[in-house]
Structures are given as C-alpha cells and as structure tokens.
Design a protein around this motif. Structure first.
Motif, PDB file in Angstrom:
ATOM      1  N   ARG A  42       0.833  -1.198   0.000  1.00 62.62           N
ATOM      2  CA  ARG A  42       0.000   0.000   0.000  1.00 62.62           C
ATOM      3  C   ARG A  42       0.866   1.244   0.000  1.00 62.62           C
ATOM      4  N   GLY A  43       0.319   2.329   0.534  1.00 64.77           N
ATOM      5  CA  GLY A  43       1.019   3.603   0.498  1.00 64.77           C
ATOM      6  C   GLY A  43       2.286   3.601   1.331  1.00 64.77           C
ATOM      7  N   PHE A 105      13.470   5.734  -6.197  1.00 66.14           N
ATOM      8  CA  PHE A 105      13.521   4.705  -5.171  1.00 66.14           C
ATOM      9  C   PHE A 105      14.536   3.619  -5.472  1.00 66.14           C
TER      10      PHE A 105
ATOM     11  N   GLN B  33       3.576  13.350  -9.097  1.00 64.20           N
ATOM     12  CA  GLN B  33       4.274  12.258  -9.780  1.00 64.20           C
ATOM     13  C   GLN B  33       3.434  10.987  -9.728  1.00 64.20           C
ATOM     14  N   TYR B  35       3.822   6.755 -10.083  1.00 60.79           N
ATOM     15  CA  TYR B  35       4.742   5.631 -10.025  1.00 60.79           C
ATOM     16  C   TYR B  35       3.980   4.328 -10.297  1.00 60.79           C
ATOM     17  N   PRO B  43       9.062   1.467  -6.221  1.00 56.05           N
ATOM     18  CA  PRO B  43       8.256   2.197  -7.207  1.00 56.05           C
ATOM     19  C   PRO B  43       9.160   2.800  -8.294  1.00 56.05           C
ATOM     20  N   LEU B  45       9.362   5.683 -11.220  1.00 58.27           N
ATOM     21  CA  LEU B  45       8.749   6.945 -11.632  1.00 58.27           C
ATOM     22  C   LEU B  45       8.317   6.877 -13.090  1.00 58.27           C
ATOM     23  N   LEU B  86       0.901  -1.789  -8.817  1.00 56.67           N
ATOM     24  CA  LEU B  86       0.347  -0.785  -7.903  1.00 56.67           C
ATOM     25  C   LEU B  86       0.729   0.588  -8.429  1.00 56.67           C
ATOM     26  N   LEU B  88       0.909   4.468  -7.793  1.00 56.72           N
ATOM     27  CA  LEU B  88       0.962   5.427  -6.697  1.00 56.72           C
ATOM     28  C   LEU B  88       1.091   6.838  -7.249  1.00 56.72           C
ATOM     29  N   HIS B  92       3.899  17.098  -4.257  1.00 58.68           N
ATOM     30  CA  HIS B  92       5.018  17.782  -3.618  1.00 58.68           C
ATOM     31  C   HIS B  92       4.869  19.291  -3.707  1.00 58.68           C
ATOM     32  N   ASN B  97       7.951  17.664   2.362  1.00 60.36           N
ATOM     33  CA  ASN B  97       8.145  16.275   1.944  1.00 60.36           C
ATOM     34  C   ASN B  97       7.040  15.827   0.995  1.00 60.36           C
ATOM     35  N   PHE B  98       7.338  14.796   0.254  1.00 58.75           N
ATOM     36  CA  PHE B  98       6.356  14.231  -0.662  1.00 58.75           C
ATOM     37  C   PHE B  98       5.194  13.619   0.121  1.00 58.75           C
ATOM     38  N   PHE B 100       2.149  10.849  -0.325  1.00 60.49           N
ATOM     39  CA  PHE B 100       1.769   9.721  -1.168  1.00 60.49           C
ATOM     40  C   PHE B 100       0.315   9.336  -0.964  1.00 60.49           C
ATOM     41  N   GLY B 101      -0.321   8.922  -2.062  1.00 66.33           N
ATOM     42  CA  GLY B 101      -1.631   8.307  -1.965  1.00 66.33           C
ATOM     43  C   GLY B 101      -1.482   6.832  -1.610  1.00 66.33           C
ATOM     44  N   PRO B 102      -2.595   6.169  -1.268  1.00 66.26           N
ATOM     45  CA  PRO B 102      -2.539   4.754  -0.875  1.00 66.26           C
ATOM     46  C   PRO B 102      -2.387   3.799  -2.051  1.00 66.26           C
ATOM     47  N   GLY B 103      -2.587   4.300  -3.268  1.00 70.00           N
ATOM     48  CA  GLY B 103      -2.360   3.453  -4.437  1.00 70.00           C
ATOM     49  C   GLY B 103      -3.616   2.825  -5.009  1.00 70.00           C
TER      50      GLY B 103
END
Lengths: 114, 110
Positions: A42-43, A105, B33, B35, B43, B45, B86, B88, B92, B97-98, B100-103
């Motif tokens: 997940r996130g 990453f 962004q 991913y 992930p 990009l 997945l 994502l 930003h 900081n970035f 993130f969504g849960p995907g």
C-alpha cells in the motif's frame, strides 16, 4: 546517470536482534535521502529524511534510527527489532530540477521479524 | 495535514480494455508524480506533471494534472498484462516532503 543501491533485498531477523540496512547513491552529490516503510503493498510512510551529512529528521517516533555518515550513504538501524518492524523498506533520493523535485527509489528490503 | 486519495482502490480488467485511475486532494501542489510498483520492487517513476491542465503521454498512458493542481488522472489505453501493478501518486510542494496516496492496484487479465 544516477543510480541508487539498497541492500539486502530480503532479511529475516529474530525479535530483539539488531538491524542495519544500507543505501548508497551514485552519480550525484548532496542528494536529499529518505527512508520509507510500506505495509502490504500500500502507500508509503516516511520514516526519516536527510538533507546533508549528519542531518537526520524523524517523521515517526519508533524503534528505528537513521544515520548519514557520508554524503551519498544512508543507513537505517535498530538496536532491538520488534515484530511490528516487519515490512518493506525503501530508500529514496530526490533531485531538484526546473524548480521541482523528483523522487527515485531503490529496490527495497523485505524485512521479516520473527 | 495534506492527504491524497486514490480511486479505485482495486481494479481488475481484461486485456485490451481502457481504464482511468484518479488521484485527488483538497490541497494545491506544485508538482505531482505517478509511479508503478511491482511486487517486491521499488516504485518506478513514470511521469511528473507541474502545470495546471498539463497532459503528458507515455506510450499508452496519458497523465493529466487538474487545472487547479489538486488532482490528477492516469488513463491507460488497451491495457496489457504488463501494466499490472500498484499505481501510486505522490504530490510535492517546495520545501516540504512528498505526500503519497494509498495506491490503486491494477490487475490486467490475459
């Protein structure tokens, strides 16, 4: 070109044992560096980030710590692992370009604490 | 607290179908962004969008940043099993900081 290396890919550790995950970046200088944890695909949860050598910011109080002994090296550590430390750990670095940042990453470390 | 929502949470489609996934927030962001992440890997990009209304294409993938820079969409044309993963989104603002969504977990069946 820039590359990021993270190791090990998988790790199984007993509860109470120490932890050391290492991440290095090549092809850039003075990058912002990050440690994230991801639960069950997940996130992402930000754990630590660093804007320079010896500069560490912690986002979540926990059993983990981070260090940046060299410009392009970022280490995630624990003195005594807990079951709840299990998860997928990701190192990342960011590049500022054209007034905005891009985040890249590593390949991740799957940590299982038993 | 800035939050990103992604929908749908899960999506399973047949090869050749089209799909759209969404990333939404109540906050304005400087950039966003997308991913794609495969199991056991980090992930990767896909794209960064920075201008309100911007549209970027990456082969069969079309990314759009909302006019108000609060939301984004990813449209995939003629999905293939290799698109499985997945997805994502991450937003930003400079000096922060970035986020993130849960995907969205996409499964494309052959």
């Amino acid at each position: 070109s820039q590359t990021i290396h993270q190791w090990p890919a998988t790790l199984v550790q007993p509860v109470g044992s120490p932890l050391s995950l290492e991440c290095t970046v090549e092809g850039t200088s003075n990058p912002n560096l990050y440690w994230y944890r991801q639960a069950a695909g997940r996130g992402l949860q930000l754990l630590f980030y660093s804007v320079g050598i010896g500069q560490i910011s912690s986002e979540v109080p926990q059993n983990l710590s981070a260090s940046r002994p060299q410009d392009r090296q970022f280490i995630l550590s624990s003195k005594k692992l807990l079951l709840s430390d299990s998860g997928f750990y990701l190192c990342a670095w960011s590049l500022s370009t054209g007034g905005f940042e891009k985040l890249f990453f590593g390949s991740g470390t799957q940590l299982s604490v038993l | 607290t800035q939050l990103l929502e992604q929908s749908p949470q899960f999506l399973s489609i047949q090869e050749g179908e089209n799909l759209t996934v969404y990333c939404n927030s109540s906050s304005v962001f400087s950039s966003l962004q997308w991913y794609r992440q495969e199991p056991g890997e980090g992930p990767v990009l896909l794209v960064t969008v920075v201008t309100g209304g911007e549209v970027k294409k990456l082969k069969r993938l079309t990314f759009q940043f909302g006019d108000a820079r609060k939301d984004s969409s990813l449209h995939i044309t003629a999905a293939q099993p290799g698109d499985t993963g997945l997805y994502l989104c991450a937003a930003h603002n400079y000096g922060q900081n970035f986020v993130f969504g849960p995907g969205t977990r996409l499964s494309v069946l052959p």
